[in-house]
Write an enzyme that holds these catalytic residues in place. Sequence first.
Site, PDB file in Angstrom:
ATOM      1  N   ARG A 105      -4.758  27.826  70.821  1.00 28.24           N
ATOM      2  CA  ARG A 105      -3.661  26.916  70.856  1.00 28.24           C
ATOM      3  C   ARG A 105      -3.074  26.675  72.053  1.00 28.24           C
ATOM      4  O   ARG A 105      -2.445  25.512  72.445  1.00 28.24           O
ATOM      5  CB  ARG A 105      -2.600  27.509  69.633  1.00 28.24           C
ATOM      6  CG  ARG A 105      -3.513  27.450  68.317  1.00 28.24           C
ATOM      7  CD  ARG A 105      -2.304  27.681  67.444  1.00 28.24           C
ATOM      8  NE  ARG A 105      -2.990  27.919  66.102  1.00 28.24           N
ATOM      9  CZ  ARG A 105      -3.048  26.933  65.223  1.00 28.24           C
ATOM     10  NH1 ARG A 105      -2.776  25.594  65.431  1.00 28.24           N
ATOM     11  NH2 ARG A 105      -3.620  27.063  64.045  1.00 28.24           N
ATOM     12  N   ASP A 135      -5.305  16.219  64.435  1.00 27.19           N
ATOM     13  CA  ASP A 135      -4.683  16.994  63.732  1.00 27.19           C
ATOM     14  C   ASP A 135      -5.726  17.874  62.998  1.00 27.19           C
ATOM     15  O   ASP A 135      -5.581  18.283  61.646  1.00 27.19           O
ATOM     16  CB  ASP A 135      -3.724  16.065  62.610  1.00 27.19           C
ATOM     17  CG  ASP A 135      -2.765  17.344  61.752  1.00 27.19           C
ATOM     18  OD1 ASP A 135      -2.470  18.268  62.288  1.00 27.19           O
ATOM     19  OD2 ASP A 135      -2.379  16.801  60.847  1.00 27.19           O
ATOM     20  N   ASN A 159      14.488  17.900  65.971  1.00 22.96           N
ATOM     21  CA  ASN A 159      13.604  17.917  64.732  1.00 22.96           C
ATOM     22  C   ASN A 159      12.200  18.199  64.746  1.00 22.96           C
ATOM     23  O   ASN A 159      11.513  18.390  63.707  1.00 22.96           O
ATOM     24  CB  ASN A 159      13.780  16.558  63.763  1.00 22.96           C
ATOM     25  CG  ASN A 159      13.169  15.589  64.725  1.00 22.96           C
ATOM     26  OD1 ASN A 159      12.502  15.830  65.593  1.00 22.96           O
ATOM     27  ND2 ASN A 159      13.470  14.375  64.135  1.00 22.96           N
ATOM     28  N   ILE A 208      -0.425  11.523  66.291  1.00 26.20           N
ATOM     29  CA  ILE A 208      -0.776  12.035  67.641  1.00 26.20           C
ATOM     30  C   ILE A 208      -2.149  12.635  67.851  1.00 26.20           C
ATOM     31  O   ILE A 208      -2.555  13.380  66.721  1.00 26.20           O
ATOM     32  CB  ILE A 208       0.124  13.205  68.183  1.00 26.20           C
ATOM     33  CG1 ILE A 208       1.670  12.969  68.106  1.00 26.20           C
ATOM     34  CG2 ILE A 208      -0.167  13.622  69.557  1.00 26.20           C
ATOM     35  CD1 ILE A 208       2.429  13.918  68.605  1.00 26.20           C
ATOM     36  N   CYS A 261      17.969  13.554  73.679  1.00 23.94           N
ATOM     37  CA  CYS A 261      18.662  13.949  72.247  1.00 23.94           C
ATOM     38  C   CYS A 261      20.279  14.001  72.567  1.00 23.94           C
ATOM     39  O   CYS A 261      20.827  13.655  71.509  1.00 23.94           O
ATOM     40  CB  CYS A 261      18.258  15.063  71.462  1.00 23.94           C
ATOM     41  SG  CYS A 261      16.645  15.085  70.896  1.00 23.94           S
ATOM     42  N   SER A 264       8.239  19.081  53.437  1.00 27.72           N
ATOM     43  CA  SER A 264       7.132  18.865  53.431  1.00 27.72           C
ATOM     44  C   SER A 264       6.247  20.141  53.185  1.00 27.72           C
ATOM     45  O   SER A 264       5.097  20.245  52.770  1.00 27.72           O
ATOM     46  CB  SER A 264       6.647  18.182  55.122  1.00 27.72           C
ATOM     47  OG  SER A 264       7.245  17.178  55.238  1.00 27.72           O
ATOM     48  N   CYS A 281      14.455  13.722  58.446  1.00 25.39           N
ATOM     49  CA  CYS A 281      15.151  13.998  59.689  1.00 25.39           C
ATOM     50  C   CYS A 281      14.385  12.962  60.741  1.00 25.39           C
ATOM     51  O   CYS A 281      15.233  12.674  61.936  1.00 25.39           O
ATOM     52  CB  CYS A 281      14.407  15.155  60.251  1.00 25.39           C
ATOM     53  SG  CYS A 281      12.729  15.467  60.336  1.00 25.39           S
TER      54      CYS A 281
END
Length: 313
Positions: free
Chosen positions: A61, A134, A155, A169, A188, A215, A243
């Site tokens: 990762r 993903d 968020n 993405i 932000c 979610s 959000c």
Amino acid sequence: MTLDSKQVSSLIKKRAFEAGFSFCGISKADFLDEEAPRLEAWLNQGLQGEMAYMANHFDKRLDPRKLVEGCQTVVSLVFNYYPSPSLTPLNHHFKVSKYAFGEDYHRVVKDKMQVLWDAMQEDLGEISGRMFVDSAPVLEKAWAKKSGLGWIGKNGNLIIPKQGSFYFIAELLIDIPAEPDGPIKDFCGTCTRCIDACPTEALTPYWVDGSKCISYFTIELKEGIPASMKSDFQDWIFGCDICQDVCPWNRFSTPHQEPRLEAKLTFLEMERGDWEDLSEEVFKELFHYSAIKRTKITGLQRNIQYINKKNES
């Protein structure tokens, strides 16, 4: 003719736009040293809940070179999924995240990536690599941020300047060098609308407690929703957009132009009773090529029962 890294980067971006992607950013494949301690702390605090897979392949990762041998470049791609206001469900509909209105995004975006991949092979010769939507231990948002496509908001979503966050993405990990882009600043500011609006208090600035997210409860959680959960899910039965909906940057969102992501009329016209009476047969027919099938009909029924019970109390 041999292309230099700047030309390679320019060509990839040109082909990405031709394939239908909204934006494309380039990063050098390297170790994500900024994200390493954050990911470790997030996992150590158990904020992944029952998403045990998040703890797998920790090294991969953080370093794409461990995932794809010979990887030199990470190509970050984003694809708009914001629906047209005229193609959104009825007001008295149970709520479903916008990304799941149409065909499963894995299929749609992967097809776009294949078009890009074939064009790159033509232009750059035999290149090696892999494409991901993903579907692998890749920190998509971190790479998109690193390539300057946007910043990661409070968020936890990638926010693209004057575009918003309703984007899928994807990444290409390839074995040739390309001139990298640089990150942009965080815009932000002092805004906390996403944090204030989250009904389960899953958000603190730049930190998402996955085990509290709607979610997570409506999609990722395979068992029953814990009796200790007292929060109002605000009619969300698959995913949650709260959000994002309250984020000021999403006032810039514009409808996508991808027919495969448009919701079917049958889905748009479903009322609460239709969801409550949904049969296995109709579920399979309606959501055969949809991301909604991931939660299975039993998951949807569980979510609906939880919401109805909360509404009755």
